[in-house]
Design a protein around this motif. Structure first.
Motif: not given
Length: 596
Positions: A422, A426, A498-502, A558, A571, A573-575
């Motif tokens: 993570f 967020d 937050t994470c980069d690859d949910i 999420h 969890v 992930q914002r794109i």
């Protein structure tokens, strides 16, 4: 300027209101006539009590429906006024609020109104009383502060001046800058109230939905700045009609009100800049990030299991306390089992990073925010803490020079390095009762300078959930505040990471045994219809119980854990530039939690 409050703002008896106002730090009060009429204290006893408490009695109000009437009614109005003046002499109050006529006016003439006010001024002067004429936003003829001012000028009497009320001016969209054209000696009184932006009749808006400064949509800082520039030297007084404040604890509401007035004076002083006569407090230190999240329970083992399954790293046990640390990236979650007998897992505190923690402490003291002490031993870092309205403990820490905060070194016998699953926290969803919500907005605004975008309402199986996000300008700190439905007990709070690859995070968490909040198949059918997603994308979301949202800026993925006590984790992930919280998915989550 002197700080005052109308007794109508507070619950309880007149005695209780006076005691609370004095304890909160107010210099004076407005005596709301119904509070005197229904009480047992004589005017002389009220006067003596105020003197003992160090309170001035700044205004007697309201006197209604005086001007713009025929001669027969004017005679009766003067009779009513003389009776009030006699009571004011007994109280020791020298200024009365006269509202523009709403019910009995039949003559729409500034000359007639001025002549009648001049007659009232002669009577008032014989009792040593001044008359502050105010334009009600719903006055029959006089509903504009500038017209009321012109009538006062036309009356040309030393005992006749005006009262300026921010609600009556700003609710009608009037330009307050003309205040700077007035004679400050004829501005006898100023009343202040904020309010939310609502589309409704102004009378109902005024009677039920006023707020303390800093809680609504009005630019009160600019309003008060006009008063400072023109040279007004009288009291700044709060007059807030609100159904919530009339039911909440008297002393707590008075403290809340006083904090709003201190904040407003500081805001206005900064608008005026050099030459202001108003008091300032230490400048706000907006949070630059989250230091930690604290979860408290008698037994935190179930929370630890969730954290391990999510992919956080155990960093160690505190060397002197029953406290354990888990982390990943910039996420630090502290699990506290101290003084928590019979307590289920609960979000107990948050740590915020600021540029200058000492300045924040000084600002909190000026605002009257209750401090929260924490026992520390030699060699342990001391953090400055405050109590939020809900009881949440908020601690501030100076930005770390490099790497992790120094207090992390107090944890032993764990991994030296956090995982990289993570990035950061967020947002943190906090829950308040309906009685605490407006106070909470003021707390986060006045103490830490968070902003409050427009609120929303989310449907749950038990009713609508009112939600208001508080956030720093750069989004480093985001705190959605939720008011649970009235009949819902133990409404949960949650922490979003937050994470980069949910998909990878979800797959790994499932392998570790994490139980996911189950999302119904109907949701995915609706998702495909709403967004036109490819079948394989919908299948991937369904396989991992992921939820999806999209706006013009980007997309949002999420998932949620089930509840443990009064807490759960999310969890995300914002794109792209997506900046929301998946609000359309909240009813799905709430219904799923209700099934659990």
């Amino acid at each position: 300027m002197r700080r005052s409050i109308a007794t109508v703002c507070l619950s309880g008896s007149l005695e209780e209101k006076m005691d609370a106002a004095a304890a909160a730090g107010f210099d004076g009060i407005e005596v709301f006539e119904p509070d005197l009429v229904v009480g047992e204290l004589s005017p002389e006893e009220v006067r003596a009590r105020a003197a003992r408490l160090g309170l001035s009695l700044d205004l007697y109000q309201p006197f209604r429906d005086f001007e713009g009437v025929d001669d027969a009614l004017l005679a009766d109005n003067l009779r009513r006024a003389e009776a009030r003046f006699a009571v004011m002499n007994r109280l020791g109050v020298d200024t009365i609020l006269v509202c523009s006529n709403v019910a009995t006016a039949t003559i729409d003439s500034d000359e007639v109104s001025a002549r009648q006010l001049r007659t009232l001024g002669d009577l008032a002067a014989s009792y040593g009383v001044r008359v502050a004429f105010e334009a009600l936003a719903w006055g029959r003829y006089v509903d504009d502060y500038w017209r009321a001012w012109q009538i006062v000028e036309r009356a040309d009497h030393p005992a006749i001046g005006t009262c300026l009320d921010s609600f009556h001016i700003l609710s009608r969209g009037l330009d307050p800058s003309r205040i700077e054209q007035m004679d400050p000696e004829k501005i006898f009184f100023v009343q202040l109230a904020d309010a939310p932006a609502l589309s409704m009749d102004v009378l109902s808006w005024s009677r039920h939905h006023r707020l303390f400064p800093g809680e609504g949509a009005f630019d009160l800082g600019a309003f008060v700045a006009h008063l400072d520039r023109v040279g007004y030297a009288g009291p700044l007084s709060l007059e807030v009609f609100n159904d919530v404040f009339r039911q909440t604890d008297t002393r707590r509401t008075a403290e809340h009100a006083y904090r709003s007035l201190v904040w407003l004076e500081d805001q206005a002083a900064r608008v005026v800049g050099e030459g202001t006569r108003m008091r300032t407090i230490p400048e706000v230190q907006a949070p630059t990030g989250l230091d930690y999240v604290e979860v408290k329970a008698e037994d935190t083992s179930e929370v630890e299991t969730f954290l391990e399954q999510l992919g956080l790293t155990f960093r160690g046990q505190h060397r002197t306390k029953a406290v354990r640390l888990w982390s990943s990236g910039e996420v630090r979650i502290v699990l506290n089992e101290q003084h928590a007998r019979d307590q289920e897992p609960t979000l107990a505190g948050v740590g915020l990073q600021v540029h200058d923690a000492a300045a924040t402490a000084a600002r909190a003291a000026a605002l009257g925010v209750r401090p929260v002490p924490r026992r520390t031993q030699a060699g342990e870092q001391r953090l400055t803490g405050f109590a939020a309205p809900s009881g949440l403990e908020v601690f501030v820490n100076d930005d770390p020079v490099a790497g992790e905060p120094a207090w992390v070194e107090e944890f032993e016998h764990g991994s030296a390095e956090p995982s990289d699953a993570f990035g950061r926290v967020d947002h943190i969803n906090l829950v308040h009762t309906w009685a605490e919500h407006d106070e909470a907005i003021l707390f986060w605004t006045s103490l830490l300078g968070l902003h409050a975008p427009a609120g929303t309402e989310v449907a749950s199986p038990q009713g609508l959930v009112r939600s208001q996000v508080m956030r720093s300008a750069d989004g480093a700190v985001r705190l959605p505040l939720n008011v649970a439905p009235a009949l819902t007990s133990h409404y949960p709070e949650h922490v979003a990471l937050t994470c980069d690859d949910i998909v990878a995070v979800a797959a790994a968490a499932r392998e570790r045994g994490l139980p996911f909040l189950r999302i119904p198949a109907n949701y995915y059918d609706d998702l495909a219809a709403r967004f036109g997603l490819p079948e394989d994308e919908v299948a991937r979301l369904r396989a991992h119980d992921l939820l999806y949202d999209r706006d013009a800026g980007g997309a949002f993925l999420h998932f949620y854990t089930p509840r443990v006590g009064r807490l759960f984790f999310e969890v995300v992930q914002r794109i792209g530039d997506y900046d929301g919280y998946g609000a359309d998915n909240a009813p799905v989550r709430l219904a799923a939690q209700a099934r659990h």
